[in-house]
Design a protein around this motif. Sequence first.
Motif, PDB file in Angstrom:
ATOM      1  N   GLU A  23       0.806  -1.217   0.000  1.00 22.81           N
ATOM      2  CA  GLU A  23       0.000   0.000   0.000  1.00 22.81           C
ATOM      3  C   GLU A  23       0.844   1.274   0.000  1.00 22.81           C
ATOM      4  O   GLU A  23       0.501   2.256  -0.661  1.00 22.81           O
ATOM      5  CB  GLU A  23      -0.943   0.002   1.207  1.00 22.81           C
ATOM      6  CG  GLU A  23      -2.019  -1.073   1.168  1.00 22.81           C
ATOM      7  CD  GLU A  23      -1.581  -2.390   1.780  1.00 22.81           C
ATOM      8  OE1 GLU A  23      -0.365  -2.679   1.782  1.00 22.81           O
ATOM      9  OE2 GLU A  23      -2.454  -3.139   2.261  1.00 22.81           O
ATOM     10  N   ASN A  24       1.952   1.291   0.737  1.00 19.17           N
ATOM     11  CA  ASN A  24       2.794   2.484   0.740  1.00 19.17           C
ATOM     12  C   ASN A  24       3.420   2.719  -0.632  1.00 19.17           C
ATOM     13  O   ASN A  24       3.610   3.871  -1.052  1.00 19.17           O
ATOM     14  CB  ASN A  24       3.871   2.379   1.823  1.00 19.17           C
ATOM     15  CG  ASN A  24       4.734   1.140   1.682  1.00 19.17           C
ATOM     16  OD1 ASN A  24       4.290   0.101   1.211  1.00 19.17           O
ATOM     17  ND2 ASN A  24       5.991   1.241   2.096  1.00 19.17           N
ATOM     18  N   GLU A  25       3.729   1.624  -1.347  1.00 16.69           N
ATOM     19  CA  GLU A  25       4.263   1.767  -2.703  1.00 16.69           C
ATOM     20  C   GLU A  25       3.184   2.209  -3.681  1.00 16.69           C
ATOM     21  O   GLU A  25       3.464   2.962  -4.628  1.00 16.69           O
ATOM     22  CB  GLU A  25       4.881   0.437  -3.156  1.00 16.69           C
ATOM     23  CG  GLU A  25       6.138   0.049  -2.397  1.00 16.69           C
ATOM     24  CD  GLU A  25       7.258   1.046  -2.638  1.00 16.69           C
ATOM     25  OE1 GLU A  25       7.486   1.427  -3.800  1.00 16.69           O
ATOM     26  OE2 GLU A  25       7.895   1.468  -1.658  1.00 16.69           O
ATOM     27  N   LEU A  26       1.961   1.751  -3.478  1.00 18.13           N
ATOM     28  CA  LEU A  26       0.847   2.242  -4.301  1.00 18.13           C
ATOM     29  C   LEU A  26       0.696   3.749  -4.155  1.00 18.13           C
ATOM     30  O   LEU A  26       0.548   4.478  -5.145  1.00 18.13           O
ATOM     31  CB  LEU A  26      -0.457   1.557  -3.886  1.00 18.13           C
ATOM     32  CG  LEU A  26      -0.740   0.157  -4.409  1.00 18.13           C
ATOM     33  CD1 LEU A  26      -1.942  -0.444  -3.690  1.00 18.13           C
ATOM     34  CD2 LEU A  26      -1.001   0.193  -5.920  1.00 18.13           C
ATOM     35  N   LEU A  27       0.729   4.225  -2.903  1.00 17.62           N
ATOM     36  CA  LEU A  27       0.569   5.654  -2.662  1.00 17.62           C
ATOM     37  C   LEU A  27       1.732   6.436  -3.260  1.00 17.62           C
ATOM     38  O   LEU A  27       1.531   7.480  -3.895  1.00 17.62           O
ATOM     39  CB  LEU A  27       0.463   5.919  -1.158  1.00 17.62           C
ATOM     40  CG  LEU A  27       0.334   7.387  -0.743  1.00 17.62           C
ATOM     41  CD1 LEU A  27      -0.911   8.013  -1.358  1.00 17.62           C
ATOM     42  CD2 LEU A  27       0.308   7.520   0.774  1.00 17.62           C
TER      43      LEU A  27
END
Length: 419
Positions: A23-27
């Motif tokens: 999720e942090n990489e998606l953001l």
Amino acid sequence: MQLTSRLALMNWLTGQGLTGLPENELLRGFCERCCAEGLELSRGLVVIDTLHPIYEGRGFRWSDRPSNESDAFEYGSTAEGDAAASWRRSVFFHMLEHGHDEMVIDLADAPSMDFSQIGELAEKGHKHYLAFVHRFGENGALGLMDCLYSCWTTRRDSGFSEAELEALRDLVPVLGLAIKSGQQVDIARTLGRVYLGRDASEQVLRGRISRGVTERINAVLWYSDLRGSTGISESIGPDEIIPFLNDYAQAVIDAIHEAGGDVLKLIGDGVLAMFWGEDMADARRAALRAEHLFRKNVAALNKRREADGRPTTSAYIGLHVGEVFYGNIGSEDRLDFTVVGPTVNEVSRIASMSRSVDRELLASAEFYKGLDAAGRRYLVSTGRYALRGIGRAQDLYTLDPEVDASEPVTGSYERYLAN
């Protein structure tokens, strides 16, 4: 941002969400791509509640400048204390209370607003603030996981243009869907690990969910139950029973996990666990290591409970080795992923015998024989016993009293376990 750029970003989010990009990489990827297309984001924050025995939810952050803030974090209950006060002053709480899905704030007005963190953003040079609350429908919610919150800022003096606001209105729900998908996978893993145990959970999530699908394995089994728990439960108030059981369950489970074992089942105040691997001598040593760690945990726990004037206890532990069936057992609509077989019955009988011989640890002859020579030095026979419901008699073993009585022997035993 042009329509073609929006579609490209939506496609990227969909693809990466399906592959399971964190999720942090998606953001981060979302924000960097927005900036590359001229939508000058300076900060992005996405928060989503979850199902977890400790955490209330998780958040993910991105900033256009280096920061000592982590890009992923977890938060506890917002129902009380400072966390509750901060939550009730947040923009998100205000939006929920007033039924808003979107809120735009000129950060030049921050000094006149009583929202938490808004003033800090203005001081750091952010000029314009946009917040969204995307609510899940009844069929899309999981307990408290019923909303996705996000906020976005820019450092541009003129703030977000109307076209940029429209672009974010289109794009953020797609990002939210990808993050929600990732969190649902994480929830499934968490619930499986918490309720099934670590290895059993991995087995189930890999697809081993058919009734009757089991494998024969050799394992070291651990069965423990608390000393005098019935009497203690009858002597304390009802509101103290669960904290009492939880304290000692934590001491047992932490020790088993630290030594590399898997907890299979909690049965009242009893714990069934196993240790297994290619080298069963190592598995036996791991079980002894868990027993030693448990005694240390209990000593520290009892010291704390005594200081609070609360009752204390310890546990009886039985260790045995043998072949078990490991897998799905039950009905078509209610399965348990566990171990069954005569070895399971025997280990529970051995733990029960601990009361009769007044030893906190009893190990079977099969356990003792499979230890290496160094390990056998630390166990002594307590005698030969015919266990209830078991057709044959056998010697049972316990720790040599010298392990506790002599510092040199204690040190030698701990070095043996550490190896």
